[in-house]
Scaffold this active site. Sequence first.
Site, PDB file in Angstrom:
ATOM      1  N   GLY A 212       4.550 -10.397   4.478  1.00 13.76           N
ATOM      2  CA  GLY A 212       5.334 -10.255   5.704  1.00 13.76           C
ATOM      3  C   GLY A 212       4.650 -10.834   6.937  1.00 13.76           C
TER       4      GLY A 212
ATOM      5  CG  MET B 193      -1.917  -1.169   1.168  1.00 10.31           C
ATOM      6  SD  MET B 193      -3.464  -0.849   2.027  1.00 10.31           S
ATOM      7  CE  MET B 193      -2.873  -0.550   3.658  1.00 10.31           C
TER       8      MET B 193
ATOM      9  CD  GLN C   3      -6.174  -3.468   2.940  1.00  9.95           C
ATOM     10  OE1 GLN C   3      -6.073  -3.987   1.827  1.00  9.95           O
ATOM     11  NE2 GLN C   3      -5.228  -3.577   3.861  1.00  9.95           N
TER      12      GLN C   3
ATOM     13  CG  LEU D  60       7.136   1.342  -0.923  1.00 12.11           C
ATOM     14  CD1 LEU D  60       7.869   0.977  -2.216  1.00 12.11           C
ATOM     15  CD2 LEU D  60       6.197   0.207  -0.509  1.00 12.11           C
TER      16      LEU D  60
ATOM     17  CB  SER E 114       3.071   2.506   5.878  1.00  8.76           C
ATOM     18  OG  SER E 114       3.616   1.543   5.010  1.00  8.76           O
TER      19      SER E 114
ATOM     20  CG  HIS F  93       6.941  -2.146   2.081  1.00  4.69           C
ATOM     21  ND1 HIS F  93       6.889  -0.949   2.749  1.00  4.69           N
ATOM     22  CD2 HIS F  93       5.698  -2.690   2.209  1.00  4.69           C
ATOM     23  CE1 HIS F  93       5.669  -0.764   3.248  1.00  4.69           C
ATOM     24  NE2 HIS F  93       4.933  -1.805   2.946  1.00  4.69           N
TER      25      HIS F  93
ATOM     26  CG  ASP G 295       0.501  -6.983   8.043  1.00  4.63           C
ATOM     27  OD1 ASP G 295      -0.183  -6.186   8.684  1.00  4.63           O
ATOM     28  OD2 ASP G 295       1.494  -6.624   7.372  1.00  4.63           O
TER      29      ASP G 295
HETATM   30  P1  AMP Z   1       1.540  -2.906   3.487  1.00  3.58           P
HETATM   31  O1  AMP Z   1       2.091  -1.903   2.545  1.00  3.58           O
HETATM   32  O2  AMP Z   1       1.546  -2.451   4.923  1.00  3.58           O
HETATM   33  O3  AMP Z   1       0.221  -3.475   3.039  1.00  3.58           O
HETATM   34  O4  AMP Z   1       2.560  -4.127   3.468  1.00  3.58           O
HETATM   35  C1  AMP Z   1       2.896  -4.791   2.271  1.00  3.58           C
HETATM   36  C2  AMP Z   1       3.623  -6.069   2.634  1.00  3.58           C
HETATM   37  O5  AMP Z   1       4.803  -5.757   3.376  1.00  3.58           O
HETATM   38  C3  AMP Z   1       2.778  -6.993   3.525  1.00  3.58           C
HETATM   39  O6  AMP Z   1       2.965  -8.326   3.101  1.00  3.58           O
HETATM   40  C4  AMP Z   1       3.362  -6.753   4.899  1.00  3.58           C
HETATM   41  O7  AMP Z   1       3.191  -7.836   5.782  1.00  3.58           O
HETATM   42  C5  AMP Z   1       4.828  -6.511   4.571  1.00  3.58           C
HETATM   43  N1  AMP Z   1       5.475  -5.764   5.656  1.00  3.58           N
HETATM   44  C6  AMP Z   1       4.992  -4.644   6.278  1.00  3.58           C
HETATM   45  N2  AMP Z   1       5.818  -4.268   7.263  1.00  3.58           N
HETATM   46  C7  AMP Z   1       6.859  -5.145   7.265  1.00  3.58           C
HETATM   47  C8  AMP Z   1       8.036  -5.291   8.066  1.00  3.58           C
HETATM   48  N3  AMP Z   1       8.319  -4.452   9.049  1.00  3.58           N
HETATM   49  N4  AMP Z   1       8.882  -6.309   7.781  1.00  3.58           N
HETATM   50  C9  AMP Z   1       8.601  -7.180   6.769  1.00  3.58           C
HETATM   51  N5  AMP Z   1       7.508  -7.104   5.993  1.00  3.58           N
HETATM   52  C10 AMP Z   1       6.632  -6.106   6.238  1.00  3.58           C
END
Ligand code: AMP
Length: 283
Positions: free
Chosen positions: A149, A30, A61, A33, A190, A37, A152
Amino acid sequence: MILFKRSTDLRNYLDIQCKHFKKCGFVPTMGALHEGHISLLDKSKKMNEITVSSIFVNPTQFNDPADFEKYPITLEKDIAMLETAGCDILFLPTVAEMYPKGTKAVMHYDLGYLDTILEGQYRPGHFQGVCMIVHRLLEIVKPDNLYIGQKDYQQCMVIKKLVELIGMKELINLNISPTLRENNGLAKSSRNTRLSENERIKAAAIFQTLHSIKEQLQKGELNSLKIQAFNKLTEKDFKVDYVEIADAGDLQIADRWDGKQKLVALAAAHLNHVRLIDNILLN
Ligand code: AMP
């Protein structure tokens, strides 16, 4: 890096590329970054000839409209980070592109128990929205490998279930990456950009509390550990949604430990209107 805004253009391009039997890795995000990510992207780069990432702040969501409104957007920086990391393709669709028939749910994803506990309980409809967008993205990108990741944790389980529900289990390999953290333990997120420097220091209490559960874990009842953790965060000015200990495999809430069962501790708490989540495996 090639940027696509339309799904048909992206699919046409990937169809040509995939004729050459190239493996495709996909990192949906989302935006806003951070290194977490990028760690997923690095993994994809190592395992695939083509790495696709997407940036889309998915409205369906967000159960809380204020959270959606305030979701951080740092597109220029994101594009620069993806380019530096060697991302091949960025998919940057609009809401109309992702939801041509509108954002109202047209089907229900039967996630069972997963939809009703923890994040499902505190964010009603959240995982249905996650399924809507991930389903659409997977049908467009059709990756060989999908990178998500552990940060989540429940979402990872939901996506695993979704891939089964939509009949893509045999086609897509799920890769779950460990959570990247700040030096003080705070999980990179984020939403951390909405915290002040001081709040970022305070927010590390979530990880520290989960870590102290891990240190104190012993056979027998678990409720006193959960209550202690809940109170510790409340004392530190968090509005706590939950601190739970659950089976690491199916997320069934655990009230006792037999010394063998694999457990995960999970927490969600608000610090000055920013909702943060984290989890750690206990054994
Ligand atoms: P998001 O942009 O928050 O939807 O996250 C996109 C992907 O990055 C999802 O699969 C998250 O679980 C993963 N992610 C978010 N934060 C982290 C982190 N600190 N370490 C590893 N992966 C992450």
